[in-house]
Design an enzyme around this catalytic site. Structure first.
Site, PDB file in Angstrom:
ATOM      1  N   SER A 189       0.862  -1.180   0.000  1.00  0.00           N
ATOM      2  CA  SER A 189       0.000   0.000   0.000  1.00  0.00           C
ATOM      3  C   SER A 189       0.899   1.230   0.000  1.00  0.00           C
ATOM      4  CB  SER A 189      -0.893   0.006   1.246  1.00  0.00           C
ATOM      5  OG  SER A 189      -1.493   1.272   1.451  1.00  0.00           O
ATOM      6  N   TYR A 202      -1.829  -0.940  10.556  1.00  0.00           N
ATOM      7  CA  TYR A 202      -1.870  -1.267   9.124  1.00  0.00           C
ATOM      8  C   TYR A 202      -0.614  -0.753   8.422  1.00  0.00           C
ATOM      9  CZ  TYR A 202      -3.598  -1.573   4.313  1.00  0.00           C
ATOM     10  OH  TYR A 202      -3.748  -1.862   2.973  1.00  0.00           O
TER      11      TYR A 202
END
Length: 317
Positions: A189, A202
């Protein structure tokens, strides 16, 4: 005479322009042509390859399954939800009934169950004899500030997003190394490039995957194994719907940024192109995340100030 002089001046102008820019343009065109030829050759090379995709029951994983299936790959659909894997398998066979390819197989897989991963990989090897491409796509997200996030949630995020993918990668590598061929594709990401507030666990898991892939890439190059890391921006999937809160409960909401993200199909197409080009580290994101990435490295004080303001806004809601 005047018209002749003007025409001569115009001709001289274009001649000078061509003289200056052709030496630059021609190498660029040649490079682009060679890149396209390599991309087409590698795309054809996908035909018949065994591709194991985690998180294949929905979202980007499902879109990747369609893209690899259409490329003629032997797709292995892996995720926790067997019923959803059955649905994806059925869709592949029905939507692409005219495509001469290989029936996909289903692999129920829980990335948090590290002890089961080796056996799962072995079962695929017994069926297909090899895993040519591993796509580490499965993962979960979290919404919550660092202090309010229970440590059990931090552990769970790291277990699924990092340790599960690392364990699966390590289970696949020996057979790849023995054949001197293979590719590891990890879907990270942009938050693995720079962290944002209320995503600490995350972002940490994605930063860890970035570091792991960078180290692994260098180590397995001698065995002709390629490592490709993909860092997308927001994608319009159920990632936020399936995210956890800081307490471990279901977040259950679609973020506006996620809803306005790129389509899974377009992202999957870009990922296959990155593989065909043999790219190593790819950021698939619009200008804002790219700017944030460079700001983090070139003007960190400005980046930290922007993130502070973002945190203040999130904390007030």
């Amino acid at each position: 005479m005047k018209n002749l002089a003007e025409r001569s001046a115009g001709s001289l102008y274009w001649w000078l322009l061509a003289t200056l820019f052709l030496p630059i343009a021609i190498p660029g065109l040649v490079l682009k042509l060679l890149t396209m030829m390599k991309e087409q050759r590698n795309a054809r090379h996908l035909n018949g390859k065994v591709v194991l995709i985690t998180g294949a029951s929905s979202g980007l994983g499902e879109a990747l399954a369609h893209s690899f299936f259409l490329a003629g790959c032997k797709v292995v659909l892996a995720a926790r939800r067997k019923d959803e894997l059955e649905r994806v398998r059925k869709d592949l066979l029905e939507l692409h009934a005219t495509v001469p390819t290989h029936p996909p197989i289903i692999l129920p897989l829980d990335l948090s169950d590290l002890n089961s991963i080796g056996g799962k990989v072995q079962s695929v090897l017994e069926i297909h004899g090899a895993i040519d491409i591993l796509v580490n796509n499965g993962g979960i997200s979290v919404r919550g500030d660092a202090l309010s996030t229970a440590i059990d949630v931090d552990i769970r995020i790291m277990l699924v997003n990092y340790f599960g993918s690392v364990a699966l990668t390590k289970a696949c590598l020996p057979s790849m190394m023995a054949r001197k061929e293979g590719r590891i594709v990890s879907i990270s990401s942009v938050q693995g490039k720079f962290a944002i507030p209320h995503r600490s666990a995350y972002s940490a898991s994605k930063h860890a995957m970035q570091a792991f892939c960078d180290s692994l890439r260098a180590e397995v190059a001698k065995d002709n194994i390629k490592v490709t890391l993909i860092s997308p921006g927001y994608i319009n999937t159920a990632l936020s719907l399936n995210a956890l809160t800081g307490t471990g409960a279901s977040y259950g909401k679609m973020d506006a940024a996620t809803a306005g993200g790129a389509s899974p199909q377009d992202t999957a197409s870009s990922i296959l192109k990155a593989i065909a080009r043999d790219e190593k580290d790819v950021m698939l994101a619009p200008i804002a995340p790219r700017a944030a990435y460079w700001l983090r490295h070139l003007a960190p004080s400005v980046y930290f100030w922007i993130m502070k303001k973002r945190a203040e806004k999130l904390n007030s809601t």
